[in-house]
Each structure stands twice: as C-alpha cells, then as structure tokens.
Design a protein around this motif. Structure first.
Motif, PDB file in Angstrom:
ATOM      1  N   ARG A  56       2.508  14.476   9.940  1.00  0.00           N
ATOM      2  CA  ARG A  56       2.072  13.086   9.931  1.00  0.00           C
ATOM      3  C   ARG A  56       2.707  12.222   9.305  1.00  0.00           C
ATOM      4  O   ARG A  56       2.431  11.386   8.432  1.00  0.00           O
ATOM      5  CB  ARG A  56       0.578  13.105   9.904  1.00  0.00           C
ATOM      6  CG  ARG A  56      -0.357  13.591  10.851  1.00  0.00           C
ATOM      7  CD  ARG A  56      -1.799  13.452  10.757  1.00  0.00           C
ATOM      8  NE  ARG A  56      -2.390  14.114  11.660  1.00  0.00           N
ATOM      9  CZ  ARG A  56      -3.884  13.956  11.882  1.00  0.00           C
ATOM     10  NH1 ARG A  56      -4.633  13.446  10.908  1.00  0.00           N
ATOM     11  NH2 ARG A  56      -4.406  14.594  12.704  1.00  0.00           N
ATOM     12  N   ASN A  57       4.102  12.230   9.544  1.00  0.00           N
ATOM     13  CA  ASN A  57       4.996  11.448   8.638  1.00  0.00           C
ATOM     14  C   ASN A  57       5.524   9.903   9.535  1.00  0.00           C
ATOM     15  O   ASN A  57       5.405  10.155  10.821  1.00  0.00           O
ATOM     16  CB  ASN A  57       6.262  11.930   8.083  1.00  0.00           C
ATOM     17  CG  ASN A  57       6.269  13.029   7.293  1.00  0.00           C
ATOM     18  OD1 ASN A  57       5.247  13.083   6.620  1.00  0.00           O
ATOM     19  ND2 ASN A  57       7.183  14.052   7.117  1.00  0.00           N
ATOM     20  N   ASN A  59       8.366   8.168   8.792  1.00  0.00           N
ATOM     21  CA  ASN A  59       9.796   8.126   9.108  1.00  0.00           C
ATOM     22  C   ASN A  59      10.130   9.379   9.740  1.00  0.00           C
ATOM     23  O   ASN A  59      10.200  10.341   9.576  1.00  0.00           O
ATOM     24  CB  ASN A  59      10.587   8.205   7.661  1.00  0.00           C
ATOM     25  CG  ASN A  59      10.331   7.082   7.015  1.00  0.00           C
ATOM     26  OD1 ASN A  59      10.863   5.880   7.091  1.00  0.00           O
ATOM     27  ND2 ASN A  59       9.613   6.969   5.842  1.00  0.00           N
ATOM     28  N   THR A 113       2.537   3.629  13.687  1.00  0.00           N
ATOM     29  CA  THR A 113       1.825   3.404  12.488  1.00  0.00           C
ATOM     30  C   THR A 113       0.296   3.149  12.633  1.00  0.00           C
ATOM     31  O   THR A 113      -0.527   3.625  12.050  1.00  0.00           O
ATOM     32  CB  THR A 113       2.399   2.040  11.758  1.00  0.00           C
ATOM     33  OG1 THR A 113       3.708   2.242  11.604  1.00  0.00           O
ATOM     34  CG2 THR A 113       1.550   2.072  10.384  1.00  0.00           C
ATOM     35  N   TRP A 203       6.062   3.096   4.771  1.00  0.00           N
ATOM     36  CA  TRP A 203       6.154   4.466   5.396  1.00  0.00           C
ATOM     37  C   TRP A 203       6.565   5.477   4.208  1.00  0.00           C
ATOM     38  O   TRP A 203       6.322   6.532   4.307  1.00  0.00           O
ATOM     39  CB  TRP A 203       7.264   4.343   6.520  1.00  0.00           C
ATOM     40  CG  TRP A 203       6.990   3.629   7.741  1.00  0.00           C
ATOM     41  CD1 TRP A 203       5.607   3.038   7.917  1.00  0.00           C
ATOM     42  CD2 TRP A 203       7.668   3.372   8.758  1.00  0.00           C
ATOM     43  NE1 TRP A 203       5.622   2.589   9.217  1.00  0.00           N
ATOM     44  CE2 TRP A 203       6.940   2.685   9.906  1.00  0.00           C
ATOM     45  CE3 TRP A 203       8.996   3.535   8.963  1.00  0.00           C
ATOM     46  CZ2 TRP A 203       7.695   2.271  10.786  1.00  0.00           C
ATOM     47  CZ3 TRP A 203       9.669   3.263  10.229  1.00  0.00           C
ATOM     48  CH2 TRP A 203       8.891   2.403  11.240  1.00  0.00           C
ATOM     49  N   ASN A 204       7.666   5.010   3.354  1.00  0.00           N
ATOM     50  CA  ASN A 204       8.420   5.966   2.352  1.00  0.00           C
ATOM     51  C   ASN A 204       7.016   6.225   1.385  1.00  0.00           C
ATOM     52  O   ASN A 204       6.893   7.573   1.107  1.00  0.00           O
ATOM     53  CB  ASN A 204       9.152   5.222   1.777  1.00  0.00           C
ATOM     54  CG  ASN A 204      10.603   4.886   2.442  1.00  0.00           C
ATOM     55  OD1 ASN A 204      10.885   5.513   3.511  1.00  0.00           O
ATOM     56  ND2 ASN A 204      11.262   3.855   2.176  1.00  0.00           N
ATOM     57  N   TRP A 206       3.894   6.640   2.218  1.00  0.00           N
ATOM     58  CA  TRP A 206       2.937   7.352   2.934  1.00  0.00           C
ATOM     59  C   TRP A 206       3.757   8.711   2.985  1.00  0.00           C
ATOM     60  O   TRP A 206       2.837   9.770   2.731  1.00  0.00           O
ATOM     61  CB  TRP A 206       2.816   6.939   4.228  1.00  0.00           C
ATOM     62  CG  TRP A 206       1.903   7.774   5.121  1.00  0.00           C
ATOM     63  CD1 TRP A 206       2.384   8.931   6.050  1.00  0.00           C
ATOM     64  CD2 TRP A 206       0.444   8.130   5.072  1.00  0.00           C
ATOM     65  NE1 TRP A 206       1.195   9.623   6.366  1.00  0.00           N
ATOM     66  CE2 TRP A 206       0.012   9.153   5.832  1.00  0.00           C
ATOM     67  CE3 TRP A 206      -0.535   7.554   3.987  1.00  0.00           C
ATOM     68  CZ2 TRP A 206      -1.270   9.514   6.091  1.00  0.00           C
ATOM     69  CZ3 TRP A 206      -1.891   7.970   4.071  1.00  0.00           C
ATOM     70  CH2 TRP A 206      -1.992   8.974   5.166  1.00  0.00           C
ATOM     71  N   ASP A 207       4.883   8.834   3.442  1.00  0.00           N
ATOM     72  CA  ASP A 207       5.575  10.264   3.651  1.00  0.00           C
ATOM     73  C   ASP A 207       5.563  10.937   2.247  1.00  0.00           C
ATOM     74  O   ASP A 207       5.546  11.940   2.460  1.00  0.00           O
ATOM     75  CB  ASP A 207       6.864  10.013   4.063  1.00  0.00           C
ATOM     76  CG  ASP A 207       6.522   9.415   5.684  1.00  0.00           C
ATOM     77  OD1 ASP A 207       5.683   9.474   6.275  1.00  0.00           O
ATOM     78  OD2 ASP A 207       7.777   9.119   6.063  1.00  0.00           O
ATOM     79  N   SER A 208       5.771  10.253   1.211  1.00  0.00           N
ATOM     80  CA  SER A 208       5.651  10.791  -0.225  1.00  0.00           C
ATOM     81  C   SER A 208       4.558  11.604  -0.424  1.00  0.00           C
ATOM     82  O   SER A 208       4.258  12.641  -1.018  1.00  0.00           O
ATOM     83  CB  SER A 208       6.176   9.818  -1.233  1.00  0.00           C
ATOM     84  OG  SER A 208       6.069  10.330  -2.333  1.00  0.00           O
ATOM     85  N   VAL A 210       2.198  12.619   1.716  1.00  0.00           N
ATOM     86  CA  VAL A 210       1.995  13.745   2.780  1.00  0.00           C
ATOM     87  C   VAL A 210       2.794  14.832   2.170  1.00  0.00           C
ATOM     88  O   VAL A 210       2.124  15.747   2.246  1.00  0.00           O
ATOM     89  CB  VAL A 210       2.263  13.313   4.014  1.00  0.00           C
ATOM     90  CG1 VAL A 210       2.602  14.487   5.027  1.00  0.00           C
ATOM     91  CG2 VAL A 210       1.354  12.118   4.696  1.00  0.00           C
ATOM     92  N   ALA A 211       4.098  14.758   1.790  1.00  0.00           N
ATOM     93  CA  ALA A 211       4.967  15.460   1.227  1.00  0.00           C
ATOM     94  C   ALA A 211       4.105  16.261  -0.013  1.00  0.00           C
ATOM     95  O   ALA A 211       4.487  17.582  -0.174  1.00  0.00           O
ATOM     96  CB  ALA A 211       6.108  15.054   0.774  1.00  0.00           C
ATOM     97  N   ARG A 219      -4.023   8.591  -0.980  1.00  0.00           N
ATOM     98  CA  ARG A 219      -3.618   8.171   0.522  1.00  0.00           C
ATOM     99  C   ARG A 219      -4.240   6.752   0.752  1.00  0.00           C
ATOM    100  O   ARG A 219      -3.706   5.956   1.486  1.00  0.00           O
ATOM    101  CB  ARG A 219      -4.318   9.167   1.468  1.00  0.00           C
ATOM    102  CG  ARG A 219      -3.740  10.377   1.251  1.00  0.00           C
ATOM    103  CD  ARG A 219      -4.728  11.721   1.992  1.00  0.00           C
ATOM    104  NE  ARG A 219      -4.399  11.866   3.237  1.00  0.00           N
ATOM    105  CZ  ARG A 219      -3.441  12.401   4.057  1.00  0.00           C
ATOM    106  NH1 ARG A 219      -2.934  13.186   3.408  1.00  0.00           N
ATOM    107  NH2 ARG A 219      -3.585  12.654   5.421  1.00  0.00           N
TER     108      ARG A 219
END
Length: 248
Positions: A56-57, A59, A113, A203-204, A206-208, A210-211, A219
């Motif tokens: 669920r990224n 980017n 998004t 987005w960056n 959020w993806d960070s 999630v990673a 979150r």
C-alpha cells in the motif's frame, strides 16, 4: 491454454500470493491463475493494491502498472475462455471488472490517495457538487469546512460572486469586478497546483512509514496531513468552478 501462456500468467503473480488449492489441479495456486496448471481462479474480494500484488504505497511505477494491466487484460479476455466452463467464464468476467476498477483508481494519483485513506478508515469531507444537490433535496446541511487560511478570501469572493450573479441576471456588466474575479481565480488555481506538489511529499512520508511497518502513532499524522490537504484541494477546486460559472 498454451504452455507459454501459462508461464506468462504465472509471471504476473507474486511468490507470496499462493492462497490455497487450485480448483482444477489441487496444487497451490496464486491469486489469479494457478501456478501449476494456469487455470483462472475464483474471484474473491480484495483491495486494489493486493489485486496487483502491490504494497500500500503511494509512489507507484505507473508505467509498470499499465504493463501489468494490459497483460492481465489479455489473459482475462473473453476469447481466451470462449470454450471454457461457465464458472471459468464468470470468474474471468468478475476478475476483469476488478482489474478495470483497480487500474482506474491506482493510475490516478488523487483517486489512489483517496482510496488508500478509505482503506485506512478515513473519509474525506463531502464537498462535491453532487453532495450539494443531494443536500438541497434532502434538506440536510452539507458537511463543508472552510480551510482556516482561506476564510477571509472566501468571504470576499462570495460577496463578489453574489454581485456578479446579480449583474448577470440584470444584464449588466462590471469590467472591474470581472477582472477581480479573473485574478482571484488565477490565485486559487495556483494554490490548487501547489497542493498537488505538497501531496507528493506526503506520499514519501507515507511510503517510509509503510516500509518500516510503522505503528499507528506513526501512520496517523501522515494520514491526517493528506486528509487535510485533499479537503482543501476539493474546496479550492469548487471555488474555481463557481468563479468559472459566473465568468461564462
């Protein structure tokens, strides 16, 4: 199905997508096609990211998404299942519907998004034109929040719009007012474009999160920022729409 086609189907699946036994051969299957015999598998409820085997990224490699979409489309085409059993034809149609919905949503950055926030249990303020019409018909008050940084500007704009509508109704023209509205619209459009750039920074973030499998406490602040931004974006878009309607 030809062997090459079966292998191609298998390449679209992710190694961790085996979810049970294939209905056809009994071997471990993947989400869409059996890894062993290539048979299409029953459609099951799934989110759009999972359908494409994606985390669920926000980017995304949109070019790869498009390639996967067309590969799946070819594999699920009705001609492929013309001589298959009724249940396989039905499953292929159901999966095609899932595929189209997932692709349309994920390829659009704003829709993507909004969808992710929905999966996270977050809902946007309903500020669409259809919501306005629905509120008028039901008599309910539409949920609409003016962004604090726009309060003064919106108050002035609403006064100008009301005056412009009245002039239009009376068949009168006010060039100064029209010029002011045009300038206001350009400023709003610039704010709108800037929000899209700001959203990509979130987005960056959020993806960070999630990673690193971040906690709920990590979150939530990112979700809240995206939610606020999308609500402001929708509100500004509606203001631009209102100005355009008056200037037409």
């Amino acid at each position: 199905m030809a062997v090459s086609d079966k292998l191609h189907s298998i390449q679209l699946e992710k190694p961790n997508e085996a979810t049970g036994a294939c209905w056809s051969c009994g071997d471990m299957r993947a989400a869409h096609f059996c890894k062993s015999c290539g048979s299409v598998q029953p459609a099951v409820p799934t989110d759009y990211f999972s359908f494409f085997g994606l985390p669920r990224n926000l980017n995304l490699d949109v070019a790869k998404l498009e390639r996967d979409f067309y590969q799946f489309s070819r594999k699920l085409h009705p001609d492929v299942f013309a001589s298959a059993s009724g249940k396989e034809q039905e499953w292929s149609l159901q999966k095609t519907s899932q595929l189209n919905d997932a692709y349309r949503t994920l390829k659009d950055p704003i829709a993507r998004t909004e969808y992710l926030l929905k999966l996270e249990g977050v809902h946007l303020e309903e500020q669409s034109k259809s919501a306005t019409e629905a509120a008028r018909q039901s008599g309910e008050v539409k949920k609409q929040v003016v962004p604090p940084d726009l309060l003064e500007e919106v108050f002035e704009l609403n006064m100008q719009l009301e005056e412009a509508r009245m002039n239009k109704k009376m068949g009168e023209a006010d060039e100064s007012l029209t010029r002011d509205l045009q300038q206001t619209k350009e400023k709003l459009q610039a704010k709108f474009d800037a929000l899209d750039t700001e959203l990509k920074r979130y987005w960056n973030d959020w993806d960070s999160v999630v990673a690193r499998n971040g906690s709920e406490d990590e979150r939530k602040p990112v979700r809240d920022k995206m939610l606020d931004l999308l609500n402001r974006r929708t509100y500004i878009r509606n203001l631009v729409r209102d100005v355009n309607e008056v200037l037409e």
